[in-house]
Design an enzyme around this catalytic site. Structure first.
Site, PDB file in Angstrom:
ATOM      1  N   GLY A 244       0.875  -1.145  -0.055  1.00 25.07           N
ATOM      2  CA  GLY A 244       0.105   0.118   0.014  1.00 25.07           C
ATOM      3  C   GLY A 244       0.716   1.205   0.021  1.00 25.07           C
ATOM      4  O   GLY A 244       1.805   1.406  -0.413  1.00 25.07           O
ATOM      5  N   SER A 245       0.422   2.217   0.368  1.00 25.51           N
ATOM      6  CA  SER A 245       0.993   3.728   0.507  1.00 25.51           C
ATOM      7  C   SER A 245       2.149   3.416   1.610  1.00 25.51           C
ATOM      8  O   SER A 245       1.895   2.970   2.464  1.00 25.51           O
ATOM      9  CB  SER A 245       0.038   4.713   0.656  1.00 25.51           C
ATOM     10  OG  SER A 245      -0.386   4.861   1.944  1.00 25.51           O
ATOM     11  N   THR A 246       3.215   4.477   1.105  1.00 23.04           N
ATOM     12  CA  THR A 246       4.195   4.879   2.293  1.00 23.04           C
ATOM     13  C   THR A 246       3.683   5.325   3.442  1.00 23.04           C
ATOM     14  O   THR A 246       4.203   4.972   4.601  1.00 23.04           O
ATOM     15  CB  THR A 246       5.292   5.719   1.522  1.00 23.04           C
ATOM     16  OG1 THR A 246       5.743   5.153   0.411  1.00 23.04           O
ATOM     17  CG2 THR A 246       6.144   6.106   2.450  1.00 23.04           C
ATOM     18  N   VAL A 248       0.806   4.799   5.076  1.00 19.39           N
ATOM     19  CA  VAL A 248      -0.148   3.798   5.784  1.00 19.39           C
ATOM     20  C   VAL A 248       1.205   2.770   6.400  1.00 19.39           C
ATOM     21  O   VAL A 248       1.332   2.342   7.227  1.00 19.39           O
ATOM     22  CB  VAL A 248      -0.805   3.280   5.070  1.00 19.39           C
ATOM     23  CG1 VAL A 248      -1.613   2.059   6.042  1.00 19.39           C
ATOM     24  CG2 VAL A 248      -2.023   4.207   4.656  1.00 19.39           C
ATOM     25  N   GLY A 249       2.271   2.577   5.281  1.00 22.12           N
ATOM     26  CA  GLY A 249       3.305   1.645   5.570  1.00 22.12           C
ATOM     27  C   GLY A 249       3.971   1.953   7.018  1.00 22.12           C
ATOM     28  O   GLY A 249       4.373   1.265   7.659  1.00 22.12           O
ATOM     29  N   GLU A 266       5.709  -3.349   0.895  1.00 21.11           N
ATOM     30  CA  GLU A 266       5.754  -3.023  -0.577  1.00 21.11           C
ATOM     31  C   GLU A 266       5.111  -1.659  -0.775  1.00 21.11           C
ATOM     32  O   GLU A 266       3.648  -1.738  -0.270  1.00 21.11           O
ATOM     33  CB  GLU A 266       5.459  -4.207  -1.409  1.00 21.11           C
ATOM     34  CG  GLU A 266       5.611  -3.941  -2.661  1.00 21.11           C
ATOM     35  CD  GLU A 266       4.516  -3.323  -3.564  1.00 21.11           C
ATOM     36  OE1 GLU A 266       4.481  -2.238  -3.870  1.00 21.11           O
ATOM     37  OE2 GLU A 266       3.748  -4.098  -3.932  1.00 21.11           O
ATOM     38  N   CYS A 300       1.387   0.454  -8.483  1.00 24.37           N
ATOM     39  CA  CYS A 300       2.610   0.946  -7.739  1.00 24.37           C
ATOM     40  C   CYS A 300       3.763   0.854  -8.495  1.00 24.37           C
ATOM     41  O   CYS A 300       4.695   1.764  -8.551  1.00 24.37           O
ATOM     42  CB  CYS A 300       3.013   0.252  -6.422  1.00 24.37           C
ATOM     43  SG  CYS A 300       3.121  -1.567  -6.853  1.00 24.37           S
TER      44      CYS A 300
END
Length: 499
Positions: A244-246, A248-249, A266, A300
């Site tokens: 997912g998004s950076t 949220v990561g 990822e 992505c």
């Protein structure tokens, strides 16, 4: 009781469809009793509903997976390989039905949905082979009379937090590696795409995979953050994999840090696509058309910043516009459609904001740039922006929409500097026929994956993952992906006597 919906497609095997979460050998409602609707992005119409699971549903799912793990970890690699291959056969047989479901969950054209299924099946095939290739080691250390050996053991229950853009591929890539290692898993699919994950669970059941090895907890957008946090912090979860998004990561990593969980992330891409003046123009355009417009730019690893050398810039831009004008916008189920809708309406708002920002700062809109209002659903025109500069939003943000942003450069050194001028480092692409430059670019571009005269570079046998703020850990590929679900245990033996 679940509300009745009109499913807008016909399946060869309607019994594949389930609309409740899968925990062990049961299809279960949320303890809250609440449900959320699944929408077709091509029509903005609901066609199913699923349980809006909450943190109260997490313990049952995790404990069920843990109980299954205690037995599953003891199964032989050969048996796990057989289960994966049987699952492969059943997913293959259901490919056309699954493609229909993916199209009506994500909006991607049927041809692309079928392509995702072909790509996804590679993971089951690949990891069935990897299951029997997990090995330890034996060595003789410096100390006399000693032997050191290592064994690889499954880490435990894993949680998979899965995105909506490749809902089948991301489940099978994660579950395939976990199962090969001997781990069980709780999958939380995206609120946009829960049905395809539930179908995969049904096919896993039919393949004979023991109950509790694969569990699927569905939930809505509102409960996704708290449910994900609860999974990350549950003491029986030993490994978390997130795509997912950076932004949220980073939250996922912080949740897992409290329990020192093993994590694979990822994350965002913002991938540069560099075309030198000695490149094959047709090759670069062919690869870009497939990469940029696939799933309306919602990948992505798509090309976010397209850098073209000055000598061919105008020619390249004109050719890209000509080819892009041939795209057919429509519902994904229409066989003529080559560009479907965005998956969520919020993606349209972001695309409009990025185009307006670029226009305001001097970019030229060669085509597109607008929401499609002539039809229902979440459609945005394929858009080409020229004369882009580093001050514009798209330079720093992933578009995740059908926007091709063109930048001009003069030298190789300049191109590398521009390409690397981002906090992310998932993938980079470069097109040139200079073999020395190819090697320099491979080493100098700051990305976990580099496509050299190549667009789509993802495959089951190829390690997938980024660097910098695009995350850490690898999915797929030889050895590395399964290692993410293993712990290494070292044994030291003292041997008495003489040999």
């Amino acid at each position: 009781m679940a509300k009745e919906y009109q499913v807008p497609f016909k399946l060869a095997d309607p019994s594949l469809l389930h609309f409740d979460s899968c925990v062990g050998d049961k299809w279960v409602e949320s303890k809250s009793g609440k449900r959320f609707e699944v929408l077709d992005p091509g029509t903005d119409q609901a066609w199913a509903s699923c349980p809006a699971s909450t943190v109260d549903d997490v313990p049952d799912a995790v404990e069920t997976a843990h109980k299954a793990f205690e037995e599953f970890r003891k199964t032989t690699p050969r048996q796990r390989a057989k289960w994966l291959l049987k699952w492969y056969d059943l997913v293959t047989d259901a490919k056309e039905d699954l493609a229909q479901i993916v199209t009506h969950e994500t909006g991607k054209p049927l041809a692309e949905a079928r392509g995702e299924l072909d790509y996804s099946l590679g993971f089951l095939w690949w990891f069935s082979g990897e299951a029997e290739r997990i090995q330890g080691s034996v060595s003789q250390p410096a100390a006399p009379g000693r032997r050191v050996f290592t064994v690889k053991q499954p880490i435990g229950v894993a949680a998979a937090l899965v995105p909506w853009n490749f809902p089948v591929a991301m489940v099978l890539r994660k579950v395939g590696a976990a199962m090969a290692a001997g781990c069980t898993m709780v999958v939380k699919p995206s609120p946009e795409t829960p049905i395809s994950a539930l179908v995969l669970a049904e096919l896993a059941r039919r393949a004979g995979i023991p109950p509790g090895v694969l569990n699927v907890l569905t939930t809505d957008l509102e409960n996704t953050p708290s449910l994900s946090e609860a999974l990350c912090k549950h003491p029986l979860i030993k490994k978390v994999t997130f795509t997912g998004s950076t932004r949220v990561g980073k939250l996922i990593a912080s949740h897992c840090a409290q329990g020192l969980k093993k994590v694979t992330l990822e994350l965002g891409g913002n991938c540069p696509y560099i075309v030198f003046d000695d490149a094959s123009l047709d090759q670069a355009l062919d690869q870009l058309m497939a990469l940029k417009w696939r799933h309306a730019g919602q990948a992505c690893i798509t090309a976010n910043r397209i850098y073209v050398q000055s000598g061919i810039y105008d020619k390249f831009a004109a050719a890209l516009k000509e080819r892009t004008q041939a795209l057919v916008i429509g519902h994904g189920s229409d066989q003529n459609t080559t560009l479907g809708p965005l998956t969520t309406p919020r993606s349209i708002d972001k695309a409009i904001a990025q185009v307006e920002n670029a226009r305001k700062l001097g970019a030229e809109v060669l085509m597109g740039g607008n929401r499609v209002t002539s039809r229902p659903g979440y459609f945005f025109e394929p858009t080409i922006l020229s004369n882009m500069t580093k001050e514009m939003q798209i330079t720093d943000e992933e578009s995740f929409s059908p926007i091709a942003a063109l930048y001009r450069f003069d030298t190789e050194e300049e191109a590398v500097k521009l390409a690397n001028d981002t906090s992310m480092g998932l993938a980079s692409y470069a097109f040139t026929k200079n073999v020395d430059r190819i090697w320099r670019l491979l080493e100098n571009l700051e990305a976990g994956m580099v496509g050299l005269n190549t667009g789509n570079q993802s495959a089951a046998e190829s390690p997938f993952g980024g660097m910098k703020e695009s995350g850490y850990g690898k999915e797929s590929g030889k050895d590395v992906a399964v290692q993410e679900y293993l712990v290494t245990k070292t044994g030291t033996l003292t041997v008495e006597g003489h040999f």
